[in-house]
Design a protein around this motif. Sequence first.
Motif, short mmCIF file in Angstrom:
data_model
loop_
_atom_site.label_atom_id
_atom_site.label_comp_id
_atom_site.label_asym_id
_atom_site.label_seq_id
_atom_site.Cartn_x
_atom_site.Cartn_y
_atom_site.Cartn_z
N PRO A 92 -28.17 52.22 64.84
CA PRO A 92 -29.08 52.93 65.40
C PRO A 92 -28.62 53.46 66.99
CG PRO A 92 -29.90 50.71 64.66
CD PRO A 92 -28.67 50.85 64.55
N THR A 93 -29.08 54.51 67.55
CA THR A 93 -28.87 55.21 68.79
C THR A 93 -29.93 54.93 69.63
OG1 THR A 93 -29.65 57.40 68.32
CG2 THR A 93 -27.46 56.89 67.45
N GLU A 94 -29.54 55.42 70.96
CA GLU A 94 -30.80 55.18 71.85
C GLU A 94 -31.84 56.01 71.52
OE1 GLU A 94 -28.06 58.79 73.07
OE2 GLU A 94 -27.69 56.48 72.46
N ASN A 95 -31.94 57.12 70.54
CA ASN A 95 -32.92 57.74 70.08
C ASN A 95 -33.74 57.07 68.65
OD1 ASN A 95 -32.56 59.90 71.86
ND2 ASN A 95 -30.95 60.53 70.95
N THR A 96 -33.42 55.99 68.54
CA THR A 96 -33.82 55.11 67.29
C THR A 96 -34.86 54.25 67.65
OG1 THR A 96 -31.68 55.61 66.18
CG2 THR A 96 -33.27 54.04 65.24
N LEU A 97 -36.09 54.05 66.75
CA LEU A 97 -37.11 53.25 66.83
C LEU A 97 -36.81 52.11 65.69
CD1 LEU A 97 -39.31 52.07 68.13
CD2 LEU A 97 -40.98 53.59 66.62
N VAL A 98 -36.59 50.97 66.19
CA VAL A 98 -36.34 50.08 65.01
C VAL A 98 -37.65 49.09 64.98
CG1 VAL A 98 -35.05 48.10 63.76
CG2 VAL A 98 -33.94 50.19 64.80
N LEU A 99 -38.23 48.89 63.66
CA LEU A 99 -39.42 48.02 63.50
C LEU A 99 -39.07 46.88 62.67
CD1 LEU A 99 -41.02 50.29 64.91
CD2 LEU A 99 -42.88 49.99 63.33
N ILE A 100 -38.87 45.63 63.15
CA ILE A 100 -38.67 44.37 62.49
C ILE A 100 -39.86 43.84 62.08
CG2 ILE A 100 -37.35 42.30 62.74
CD1 ILE A 100 -35.42 44.80 63.05
N ASN A 101 -39.93 43.49 61.02
CA ASN A 101 -41.09 43.10 60.07
C ASN A 101 -40.79 42.04 59.35
OD1 ASN A 101 -43.48 45.50 60.53
ND2 ASN A 101 -41.26 46.30 59.92
N SER A 102 -41.41 40.74 59.84
CA SER A 102 -41.45 39.23 58.95
C SER A 102 -42.84 38.54 59.40
CB SER A 102 -40.17 38.76 59.51
OG SER A 102 -40.27 37.40 58.75
N HIS A 115 -30.69 40.94 64.86
CA HIS A 115 -29.78 41.18 66.01
C HIS A 115 -28.95 42.19 65.97
CE1 HIS A 115 -30.14 36.80 67.13
NE2 HIS A 115 -30.45 36.49 65.86
N GLN A 116 -28.84 42.80 64.97
CA GLN A 116 -27.95 43.93 64.86
C GLN A 116 -28.52 45.17 65.58
OE1 GLN A 116 -26.48 45.39 60.86
NE2 GLN A 116 -27.32 43.43 60.32
N ALA A 117 -30.15 45.22 65.67
CA ALA A 117 -30.77 46.10 66.36
C ALA A 117 -30.50 45.90 67.82
CB ALA A 117 -32.00 46.16 66.13
N ARG A 118 -30.51 44.81 68.17
CA ARG A 118 -30.42 44.18 69.60
C ARG A 118 -29.24 44.63 70.10
NH1 ARG A 118 -28.68 39.66 72.19
NH2 ARG A 118 -28.18 38.83 70.30
N SER A 119 -28.05 44.60 69.33
CA SER A 119 -26.80 44.90 69.82
C SER A 119 -26.53 46.28 70.05
CB SER A 119 -25.78 44.31 68.85
OG SER A 119 -25.95 45.12 67.79
N THR A 120 -27.60 47.38 69.96
CA THR A 120 -27.41 48.79 70.03
C THR A 120 -28.24 49.01 71.03
OG1 THR A 120 -28.90 49.41 68.37
CG2 THR A 120 -27.08 48.98 67.51
N PRO A 121 -28.25 50.30 71.55
CA PRO A 121 -29.17 50.80 72.60
C PRO A 121 -30.68 51.39 72.12
CG PRO A 121 -27.43 52.43 72.00
CD PRO A 121 -27.06 51.26 71.23
N CYS A 122 -30.89 50.92 70.80
CA CYS A 122 -32.15 51.62 70.33
C CYS A 122 -33.42 50.76 70.79
CB CYS A 122 -32.25 51.19 68.63
SG CYS A 122 -32.38 49.46 68.30
N LYS A 123 -34.61 51.32 70.52
CA LYS A 123 -35.84 50.62 70.88
C LYS A 123 -36.13 49.95 69.80
CE LYS A 123 -36.37 52.84 74.90
NZ LYS A 123 -36.39 52.26 76.27
N THR A 124 -36.59 48.51 70.13
CA THR A 124 -36.87 47.64 69.10
C THR A 124 -38.19 47.08 69.26
OG1 THR A 124 -34.79 47.14 68.66
CG2 THR A 124 -36.16 45.51 67.64
#
Length: 353
Positions: A92-102, A115-124
């Motif tokens: 993901p980049t700074e322009n990516t939105l990641v929704l973590i569903n559980s 943890h992968q999303a957190r290590s990038t500049p994306c919005k989570t």
Amino acid sequence: MNAHSILDNPSEILTIDTTDMGQRISDTPGMLNSAISQYDKNDLFPSFKPRDIILGGMGGSAIAGNLVVDYLANDLNIPICVCRYPELPYTPTENTLVLINSFSGNTEETISMFHQARSTPCKTIVISNGGTLSHLAPKYGIPLVNMSIQGEPRTIVPYHLFLLIQILQPYTTGSNIDNDLLETIDVAKVYSKEFSISNPSAKNPSKRLAESIKNRLLCVYGGGLLSSLTLRWKTQINENGKSLCISDTIPELFHNTLETFQEFEKINKDIFVILLQQNQQPQWLRSRYTTIKQLLNRFDIKNVTITTNETSDLAQIIHMMMLCDFTSYYLGILKQANPSPNKVIDEAKKMMS
């Protein structure tokens, strides 16, 4: 007592369904209403305009993602994908939105995605009911949408779907989403009564369908708006009905699955095909349903076409999902199996831990 009478005997059903899963399924309208009333509509990222979206999750959480993609297909003009792997499909980049569903918050693969999303500049954004993810999100300053509902992850998929729609709504061009949400609750109330345990088989299509598919290899095919619902049917037949089920989508199955329609196949007599058909189909899709039906009949493969008369896309999705949920539930009852526990899945998790 024969199998048919079991479905028309609520007290007998409850001797099998000891956790009252049937009641949880019947409360779909209440779930949908809760998803609206509980969600804080404040935009989680007011000035953010994503260029791409990743929906991460497993099981019911991932299916809710597939369904929201189908529903918002014409209103979300950016790439969106559903991830079912421990690793995100791309960085993901700074322009990516990641929704973590559980729902549980403890799903191994989904925690890895977090943890992968957190290590990038994306919005989570994390959507969960508790567990590890509900602890990690505030620890790292990541927005958490709490799923304030009880039930199996697969049972609360309608609730999860409504949450995802509202979270993604600020990034869509749709103007009728709020009306769709409210009108669909009224639609759900109608089908909750029609498919209910108290409604006898003579007036209950979900009970009759369960009778038709018992002791058969079920195949569920569909396309367009209902593409992802084929997978929902498969997984619900697996988990609630404790039965094997094959799902496939149109037009993809025209390039492979159709070749299995053969006169010499001895298994044909044991197959039952459900064709899920949306209202107001484009011509290319309508012609393919017609062709499949003709081929199934030619090779004496038992089949039924299920069409929804609802007009809005969301109401069609909820209608077909509720029919699936009740039918799979009744299939489990017909097998004298409690639909709720997933003993083999739980055993497999312990074996891998």
